[in-house]
Design an enzyme around this catalytic site. Sequence first.
Site, short mmCIF file in Angstrom:
data_model
loop_
_atom_site.label_atom_id
_atom_site.label_comp_id
_atom_site.label_asym_id
_atom_site.label_seq_id
_atom_site.Cartn_x
_atom_site.Cartn_y
_atom_site.Cartn_z
N ASP A 481 40.93 25.26 45.93
CA ASP A 481 39.94 24.43 45.26
C ASP A 481 40.63 23.18 44.70
OD1 ASP A 481 37.54 23.68 44.11
OD2 ASP A 481 37.69 25.06 42.41
N GLU A 484 40.97 17.62 46.44
CA GLU A 484 40.62 16.29 46.96
C GLU A 484 41.81 15.30 46.90
OE1 GLU A 484 37.44 18.75 46.36
OE2 GLU A 484 38.70 18.03 44.72
#
Length: 859
Positions: A481, A484
């Site tokens: 997770d 980005e």
Amino acid sequence: APLAPCWVGSGLLVAAVLLSAITVWVLQQVSVGWPRPTVPPKCLLVPESHRFDCYPERRVVVTQQLCESRGCCFIESPPPAGGKRGVPWCFYPPDFPSYSLESLNQTALGMVGLLVRREKAYYPRDIEMLRLDVEFETDTRLHIKITDAANPRYEVPLEVPRAMKKAENPIYSLNFSWDPFGVVLWRRATGTVLLNTTVAPLIFADQFLQISTLLPSKFLYGLGEHLGPLLHSMDWSTLTLWARDVSPTGSFNLYGAHPFYLLMEEGGDAHGVFLLNSNAMEVALQPAPGLTWRTIGGVLDFYIFLGPDPNMVIQQYQQVIGFPAMPPFWALGFHLCRWGYGSSNETWQTVRAMRNYQIPQDAQWNDIDYMDGYRDFTFDSQKFASLPSLVEDLHKHGQHYVMILDPGISSTNPNGSYWPFDEGLRRGLFLNTTQGQTLIGQVWPGFTAFADFSNPDTHQWWLENLQRFHAHVPFDGLWIDMNEPSNFMDGSEEGCPSGELDSPPYTPAVLGDSLSAKTVCASAKQKASVHYNLHNLYGLMEAKATASALVQIRRKRPFVISRSTFPSQGRYSGHWLGDNRSQWKDMYYSIPGLLSFSLFGIPLVGADICGFSGSTSEELCTRWMQLGAFYPFARNHNTQNEKAQDPTVFSPAARTAMKDVLLTRYSLLPFLYTLFHRAHLQGDTVARPLFFEFPQDVTTLGLDKQFLWGRSLLVTPVLDPGVDSVTGYVPRGTWYDFYTVRSLAGVGWSLLDHLGSPCVVSGEMVKMSAPLDHLNLHIREGAILPTQKPATTSEATRRNPLNLIVALSSSGTAWGDLFWDDGESLDTFEQGSYSYVVFNVTQVGCNGEGRGSDGTQAP
């Protein structure tokens, strides 16, 4: 021959295509007295739908002076309602200076050319000479690359196939305009023009690359990751590709970047275009229909896939980016998670409750609350003291354990107390500032450093950390997770330096209006390049390291679910659609989300069932469990400080409905597993839009509230509250209600719909009964589905008898297949350790009996 005669042109507009539209439009403007007479006549030649934006900068009021300083046309247009962008006021005139094609020579694979710009454009560091490479790689794949002719530029470090010989019988033809330069590509069989870049100038500056094209239709899909319908709007919409941590909202750029589109042409043909570029970019769509690619780095490296049907386009795309990995069998079972279990004992209680109600479950997950201070590779020795015992218990019951990991490594621990940071710092494995110091941001554990997965040494360090943790908690899969990468600061604790990496001459329409918004500085240094180039690759590189580590630790197929993605990621991980909300509209949006990722070559995809944030209702969660049972990746997950939403907490009626639909999924695991084999082998989609199977049925082109598993199982979920029926589209043919064939398959189904007979339609909207305990499923004629008596885990299900559901076509035939192996070993297909069975049935008598391909009586 692929090389057709080249054109010599003197203007950017193709007169044959636009003359009629231009004439009508000019007459309309003259008749109404708009625009003002001071507009140069050449600008009046460009109809509104064909105005390509010359001043795309956001947060700027475009004046006539600003526009004309760029040499462009300025005509004010009434603004659209709702604050949306509409017809650009500043647009390119037909004679705007562009590149000219100075030379073009044959090569073994195609052509090489030289492009020259004699007048500078308006962005700094224009590149005056470009190299054009054209390779006719296959009969259905064309490769066009444009780059600096004199100096090397950053290119995406993605392994792609190299053509060994020139295509002999391409189904496409290619022409060029020499001055100004342009590409025109068309399909030979129909004459349909697929690309026409002569409509606007090519711009190639160091940090601004732009190319535009007309499109043959408005039916365009892909270009992720965004929240919205499957079919994109061509009404002046802009899609930004820059990985960002944000709950899916509006048209924001989300977690992944996928510069690929699929376009359906008139008549049912399809083609796709992939721009192999990882820099921040945006794609502007307009009603012409037309499209503009804008990126701020790298090169223009295009692959065009000619299909001609949509399934073949996606297969051809994956031949370039790589086919997805074969998941372990247990990955296709039901997964359960939440942030906020609070302890391993509470997690364990949920598992026991699921077993008590005999509700299928294959994997139990934990979010970041299992960690000690939210630090990777640790677990809370107080609240999660029994975690190793929980994992041992899961394994004894044929279940699996998956935990979350973030790439932000806590940097504030006393020296020598936290090995992951100490060792990563010693080896120099974190992102650095422009000054060569470790870049420090902030994520869940507080101040953090960010692992540099572009460095092969980081992969080894990641493996060693996972090995150390696995010795205490023998996890089976990993959930990566915040990759980005997400940062609770903009850039770093010290901000970002001034300069053209962090503040480029042009910034695409990213959320936050800055490349560093909620991520690290674009100028951050990584092993392979600067973060400016590698940002969109961060999740892919972490997924690659994680999958490799799992293989080395477990010696079995890896299971990885990642939030951030990039083309080729299906080789290493699946994806979930992020932090959705417990709302009906979010349940609907999950369908175009999973279908888009099917186009992107990541078939193992799903959304958080029942919604992540907010509080669900029993009705919403029941409907969502029904839909989610047919996500390729099925996981129920929600946030902390909200009521639990696993199946055990609801009323007996809702709990039973959820259990029944999960048992239906488990009965279909052999079918689903075979679909994943076909995806792994040749790039077939698992969940697919209806238009993939019915491309000539124009009604299917806009449908995204239903989907198919493979070619033959139609899923029509309820997506609205307070209803007991659903209206769905049933394509032409004979369809069988799934549940009524259970008895013939050994579990109690029949071949009848609610009227007592097969449903034969010519392609129409059908109202279907849908009480709260029912999900509408239909089997397409001519299909054979392998099934199995379901149990509460995939391991137990695999030990049960296999059955076949046969849905005869109107001609009395049916076909299906089954791929079967041990469900977890590496490379079983490649090593020949599998069984693959093809089933054929032909009806030969009047009494309904049939014969299999081996002459035995068909099931």
